[in-house]
Motif scaffolding. Structure first.
Motif, PDB file in Angstrom:
ATOM      1  N   ILE A 445     -12.619  -9.492   6.499  1.00 16.74           N
ATOM      2  CA  ILE A 445     -12.435  -8.288   6.329  1.00 16.74           C
ATOM      3  C   ILE A 445     -11.437  -7.533   6.605  1.00 16.74           C
ATOM      4  CG2 ILE A 445     -13.947  -5.986   6.157  1.00 16.74           C
ATOM      5  CD1 ILE A 445     -16.646  -7.670   6.196  1.00 16.74           C
ATOM      6  N   GLU A 446     -10.741  -6.971   5.969  1.00 16.30           N
ATOM      7  CA  GLU A 446      -9.342  -5.806   7.066  1.00 16.30           C
ATOM      8  C   GLU A 446      -9.676  -4.701   6.106  1.00 16.30           C
ATOM      9  OE1 GLU A 446      -5.797  -7.962   5.027  1.00 16.30           O
ATOM     10  OE2 GLU A 446      -6.245  -9.319   6.558  1.00 16.30           O
ATOM     11  N   ILE A 447      -9.347  -3.499   7.052  1.00 16.77           N
ATOM     12  CA  ILE A 447      -9.399  -2.458   6.889  1.00 16.77           C
ATOM     13  C   ILE A 447      -7.925  -1.960   6.735  1.00 16.77           C
ATOM     14  CG2 ILE A 447      -9.943  -0.005   6.524  1.00 16.77           C
ATOM     15  CD1 ILE A 447     -12.430  -3.422   7.868  1.00 16.77           C
ATOM     16  N   ALA A 448      -6.818  -1.760   5.872  1.00 15.81           N
ATOM     17  CA  ALA A 448      -5.927  -1.259   5.802  1.00 15.81           C
ATOM     18  C   ALA A 448      -5.635  -0.121   4.979  1.00 15.81           C
ATOM     19  CB  ALA A 448      -4.564  -2.059   5.598  1.00 15.81           C
ATOM     20  N   ASP A 449      -4.798   1.072   6.007  1.00 16.44           N
ATOM     21  CA  ASP A 449      -4.103   1.964   5.536  1.00 16.44           C
ATOM     22  C   ASP A 449      -2.607   2.286   5.452  1.00 16.44           C
ATOM     23  OD1 ASP A 449      -3.135   3.741   8.035  1.00 16.44           O
ATOM     24  OD2 ASP A 449      -4.842   3.114   8.304  1.00 16.44           O
ATOM     25  N   LEU A 517     -21.238 -10.590  17.063  1.00 16.70           N
ATOM     26  CA  LEU A 517     -22.126 -11.137  15.624  1.00 16.70           C
ATOM     27  C   LEU A 517     -21.080 -12.782  15.933  1.00 16.70           C
ATOM     28  CD1 LEU A 517     -22.089  -8.340  12.625  1.00 16.70           C
ATOM     29  CD2 LEU A 517     -24.269  -9.801  13.882  1.00 16.70           C
ATOM     30  N   GLY A 518     -20.960 -12.823  17.165  1.00 16.33           N
ATOM     31  CA  GLY A 518     -20.122 -13.607  16.533  1.00 16.33           C
ATOM     32  C   GLY A 518     -17.873 -13.824  16.613  1.00 16.33           C
ATOM     33  N   GLY A 519     -17.658 -12.436  16.356  1.00 16.64           N
ATOM     34  CA  GLY A 519     -16.352 -12.254  15.334  1.00 16.64           C
ATOM     35  C   GLY A 519     -16.465 -11.496  16.556  1.00 16.64           C
ATOM     36  N   ASN A 520     -14.338 -11.295  16.227  1.00 14.09           N
ATOM     37  CA  ASN A 520     -13.878 -10.798  16.875  1.00 14.09           C
ATOM     38  C   ASN A 520     -12.443  -9.800  15.745  1.00 14.09           C
ATOM     39  OD1 ASN A 520     -10.703 -12.279  16.083  1.00 14.09           O
ATOM     40  ND2 ASN A 520     -12.453 -13.984  16.709  1.00 14.09           N
ATOM     41  N   ILE A 521     -11.818  -8.690  16.056  1.00 13.44           N
ATOM     42  CA  ILE A 521     -11.722  -7.535  16.046  1.00 13.44           C
ATOM     43  C   ILE A 521     -10.127  -7.888  16.282  1.00 13.44           C
ATOM     44  CG2 ILE A 521     -12.745  -6.020  17.398  1.00 13.44           C
ATOM     45  CD1 ILE A 521     -12.185  -3.960  14.251  1.00 13.44           C
ATOM     46  N   SER A 522      -8.774  -7.378  16.053  1.00 14.53           N
ATOM     47  CA  SER A 522      -7.352  -7.420  15.953  1.00 14.53           C
ATOM     48  C   SER A 522      -6.779  -6.491  15.035  1.00 14.53           C
ATOM     49  CB  SER A 522      -6.825  -8.928  15.847  1.00 14.53           C
ATOM     50  OG  SER A 522      -6.390  -9.008  14.153  1.00 14.53           O
ATOM     51  N   ILE A 523      -5.818  -5.899  15.495  1.00 13.03           N
ATOM     52  CA  ILE A 523      -5.435  -4.636  15.315  1.00 13.03           C
ATOM     53  C   ILE A 523      -3.531  -4.489  15.159  1.00 13.03           C
ATOM     54  CG2 ILE A 523      -4.177  -1.944  15.576  1.00 13.03           C
ATOM     55  CD1 ILE A 523      -6.794  -1.824  17.342  1.00 13.03           C
ATOM     56  N   ASP A 524      -3.339  -4.399  13.968  1.00 11.18           N
ATOM     57  CA  ASP A 524      -1.654  -4.266  13.476  1.00 11.18           C
ATOM     58  C   ASP A 524      -1.068  -3.306  13.416  1.00 11.18           C
ATOM     59  OD1 ASP A 524       0.974  -5.499  13.603  1.00 11.18           O
ATOM     60  OD2 ASP A 524       0.418  -6.819  11.889  1.00 11.18           O
ATOM     61  N   ASP A 528       4.347   4.784  10.981  1.00  9.86           N
ATOM     62  CA  ASP A 528       4.321   5.761   9.212  1.00  9.86           C
ATOM     63  C   ASP A 528       4.389   5.043   8.290  1.00  9.86           C
ATOM     64  OD1 ASP A 528       4.990   8.602  10.794  1.00  9.86           O
ATOM     65  OD2 ASP A 528       6.761   8.429  10.716  1.00  9.86           O
ATOM     66  N   LYS A 529       3.729   3.147   8.567  1.00 17.98           N
ATOM     67  CA  LYS A 529       3.940   2.386   7.812  1.00 17.98           C
ATOM     68  C   LYS A 529       2.404   2.565   7.665  1.00 17.98           C
ATOM     69  CE  LYS A 529       7.930   1.738   6.378  1.00 17.98           C
ATOM     70  NZ  LYS A 529       8.555   2.137   5.235  1.00 17.98           N
ATOM     71  N   GLY A 530       1.524   2.610   8.673  1.00 11.05           N
ATOM     72  CA  GLY A 530      -0.014   2.092   8.003  1.00 11.05           C
ATOM     73  C   GLY A 530      -0.390   1.186   9.849  1.00 11.05           C
ATOM     74  N   SER A 531      -1.790   0.575   9.150  1.00 12.27           N
ATOM     75  CA  SER A 531      -2.438   0.190  10.249  1.00 12.27           C
ATOM     76  C   SER A 531      -3.401  -0.696   9.366  1.00 12.27           C
ATOM     77  CB  SER A 531      -3.239   0.854  11.107  1.00 12.27           C
ATOM     78  OG  SER A 531      -2.672   2.104  11.511  1.00 12.27           O
ATOM     79  N   ILE A 532      -3.761  -1.362   9.897  1.00  8.54           N
ATOM     80  CA  ILE A 532      -4.645  -3.070   9.406  1.00  8.54           C
ATOM     81  C   ILE A 532      -5.104  -3.210  10.935  1.00  8.54           C
ATOM     82  CG2 ILE A 532      -4.745  -5.035   8.956  1.00  8.54           C
ATOM     83  CD1 ILE A 532      -2.043  -5.106   7.403  1.00  8.54           C
ATOM     84  N   PHE A 533      -6.806  -3.562  10.410  1.00  6.51           N
ATOM     85  CA  PHE A 533      -7.987  -3.776  11.643  1.00  6.51           C
ATOM     86  C   PHE A 533      -7.742  -4.891  10.434  1.00  6.51           C
ATOM     87  CE2 PHE A 533      -6.884   1.269  12.697  1.00  6.51           C
ATOM     88  CZ  PHE A 533      -7.331   0.721  14.132  1.00  6.51           C
TER      89      PHE A 533
END
Length: 674
Positions: A445-449, A517-524, A528-533
């Motif tokens: 699941i990606e949350i990008a802005d 939950l056995g998952g993990n989260i990464s960030i990029d 001024d372009k945005g972020s992706i979780f």
């Protein structure tokens, strides 16, 4: 009436109707004249009102009744949908949602909603919301609009003639309910109870079914055969609460037949049309009802028990397959093969029963973003992709809150104000992209802005000043490692902490929840372009298809969902790039991961073979080649956790018991792909 046994069903169905209200209100804002949307909202509010009243939650029923009245006016073009009223309607549903949440947590659902009720009443009367003075009065039901009996069949006429001959009186009774009557169907039922004690009801208009379904305005008419007097009938009916007026008149068969003959042609045409519409409506209702009755609610705990029993069956099935292979008995082998096919179908059904689309979580975010955008004076759109992606129900229940927090972060600290975006040469409207997709044995699941991104230097300065890391350590960190510092407990780059969120404040909770939950989260991110979780979650399927491989004397299982291909290549084909061993796989450079080294498998015996066995696995658009000693074959296995003490073993997601009783570790190939 004891309603506790219906509480779970009430909560579930109330949440479903609230979800419909939220979703359709968003659509109504885009298409304010669409009758289908208005009708859908009215039906959801009407059903929720009836359920709440039946369960005894009057505050919930009263507020829903006010909302229903507004949409009753909208669907009959008495009220025009305007932008100003949409906020009031959304706030009303927010109050309803809060009441249901209170009830689900053991409360009584009571809530002070006097202000929102006054707003709804003004909307219903046609006032502007801002006005606090005189209001336009809603027209009352006029005498000419009261229902009268228009059609009687031969059987009903015969009964009325016979009753008159035997000394009974035939009455036409018109009952008008008050405009603020809460439960029209209940009042009709109480009136009919009184009438049945006074005599026999021969005919009602609208029909009894329409009265029960509350498909009428404020009045209805019945023909009653009774020996009681007019005044006595009128007095007893008026004892029912929320009755505005009762008219009792003698019904003359002669007058009725004379009028019906004069309007015979008109009546025939209207009757034919009504019967056609009624037949069509009944047919549609029948279809909907038969479809709805094919769905039942099952407690998730029962599915857990069913899954555990089936897991044991799969282990025994594996043992039987091994025994039949060793004995080489044809009848036994055929029986085991048939049992394998049947149990495979059963497995698919059980797993499907537990899977639900992530849309159940995603569909709450459009309204949340709408509200936050108004609070923050920002212009934000949401783009939802892959809402049909399915996850286990237990994961769905837990993932909602972390996603809410990440989206609030994106709204508050990611997306800039319209003025700032224009200065940067961006569109005035910001976008948040919420995407879900399968990859191997996981869901991502990606949350990008497309907002301001994350200031790497500011994160490092804050981390060093808070002594999260040393200055020397900071110089060795990659960009992604720097970004992930914001998920440390209490870490924040914000100069002031808002009530919406703080990027870093609470992200440690998000990280802990996902990891539990056995998952993990990464960030990029890019400034001024945005972020992706990016969140990686296991499907939590207890039974998976794997490829069994050998490392010396040990057996390992690699999930088939991660595997692209298996290959045996010559050692000369292995090349070196950036201090890593790689191969050329169909024109792509694929790095190799030697599982013997990763899992510290004994290397006492040297392998003199000139060939190596490789399993090509994929995570998104990245690939890796897992080097093993040999392939055993494909098998379905039961995934067992390693327990709390071994929860952080690198690249191992669990274990399984094979048919011969041996334990094989299940490889988490996603952890091996860099």
């Amino acid at each position: 009436m004891d309603t506790t046994q219906y509480m779970d069903v009430f909560i579930d169905e109330s949440n479903e109707h609230l979800e419909v209200l939220y979703k359709q209100l968003l659509e109504l804002e885009k298409n304010p004249t669409e009758k289908a949307i208005i009708g859908e909202i009215f039906r959801a509010a009407h059903t929720l009102k009836g359920m709440s009243a039946t369960m005894g939650y009057n505050d919930l029923a009263n507020l829903t009744h006010k909302l229903e009245n507004v949409f009753d006016g909208i669907r009959y073009d008495k009220i025009t949908v305007q932008t100003d009223m949409m906020d009031i309607l959304f706030e009303t549903v927010d109050h309803l949602n809060a009441m249901v949440e209170d009830i689900s947590s053991g409360g009584d659902g009571k809530r002070d909603v006097s202000q929102i009720v006054s707003y709804l009443e003004r909307i219903e009367k046609g006032d502007q919301i801002e006005q606090a003075g005189e209001t336009v009065q809603k027209p009352s039901v006029s005498q000419s609009s009261l229902k009268t009996i228009t059609t009687l069949d031969e059987f009903e006429i015969a009964i009325l003639n016979e009753s008159a001959e035997r000394g009974f009186s035939n009455y036409e009774i018109t009952v008008t309910l008050r405009d603020d009557c809460l439960l029209k169907g209940a009042r009709v039922f109480m009136v009919f109870e009184v009438l049945e004690k006074l005599g026999e009801v021969i005919k009602s208009e609208p029909s009894v079914n329409d009265l029960e379904e509350e498909n009428f305005e404020n009045s209805f008419t019945v023909i009653l055969v009774s020996k009681q007097g007019e005044q006595e009938i009128q007095d007893k009916i008026k004892k029912v609460s929320e009755i505005d007026n009762v008219e009792v008149n003698h019904f003359s068969i002669a007058t009725y037949e004379k009028g019906s003959k004069q309007n015979a042609v008109k009546q025939d045409n209207e009757t034919a049309n009504d019967q056609s519409k009624s037949s069509s409506t009944n047919s549609e209702k029948s279809t909907v009802k038969s479809s709805a009755n094919k769905t039942i609610r099952v407690n998730i705990e029962r599915l857990d028990v069913l899954m555990n029993l089936f897991e044991e069956l799969v282990i025994d099935r594996g043992r039987l397959e091994q025994i039949s292979g060793e004995l080489n008995h044809q009848d036994l082998q055929e029986t085991v093969e048939r049992m394998s096919r049947v149990s495979g179908d059963l497995q698919s059904i059980i797993l499907t029963m537990r899977m639900v689309p992530v849309d159940q979580v995603f569909n709450r975010f459009p309204r949340m973003i709408r509200k936050l955008a108004r609070d923050l004076n920002k212009n934000v759109a949401i783009d939802i992709i892959g809402a049909e992606t399915e996850l286990d129900r237990t994961v769905i229940d837990e993932i909602g809150d972390p996603l809410v927090h990440l989206i609030r972060n994106a709204m508050d600290h990611g997306i800039e104000t319209p003025q700032e975006r224009l200065k940067k040469g961006k569109p005035e409207q910001g976008t948040i992209r919420l995407q879900a997709y399968h990859s191997g044995n996981h869901v991502f699941i990606e949350i990008a802005d497309d907002g301001a991104g994350i200031n790497k230097e500011k994160v490092l300065e804050k981390a060093i000043s808070n002594e999260v890391i040393s200055r020397n350590h900071a110089e060795t960190l990659t960009d992604k490692q720097i970004y992930e510092l914001i998920m440390e407990s209490g870490f924040s780059t914000a100069d002031t902490i808002s009530d919406i969120s703080g990027r870093g404040v609470g992200l440690d909770v998000v990280k802990n929840t996902i990891e539990s939950l056995g998952g993990n989260i990464s960030i990029d991110a890019t400034v001024d372009k945005g972020s992706i979780f990016s969140i990686q979650l296991p499907l939590t399927l207890s039974i998976i298809s794997v490829l069994l491989v050998e490392l010396k004397e040990e057996k390992y299982a690699i999930p088939l969902s991660s595997i692209i291909e298996t290959a045996i290549i010559h050692k000369d084909q292995i090349m070196h790039a950036h201090n890593k061993k790689v191969i050329d796989f169909r024109g792509k450079v694929v790095p190799l991961a030697f599982l013997n080294d990763i899992f510290n498998v004994s290397q006492e015996d040297t392998n003199d073979s000139d060939f190596v066995s490789i399993v090509i696995v994929r995570k998104g658009d990245k690939m890796a080649g897992l080097v093993v000693d040999s392939f055993i074959g494909q098998q379905e296995v039961v995934l067992k956790t390693l327990g709390n003490y071994l929860s952080n073993v690198f690249a191992i997601s669990g274990a399984t018991i094979l048919g011969d009783g041996q334990v094989a570790l299940i490889v988490d190939s996603n952890a091996l792909i860099k």
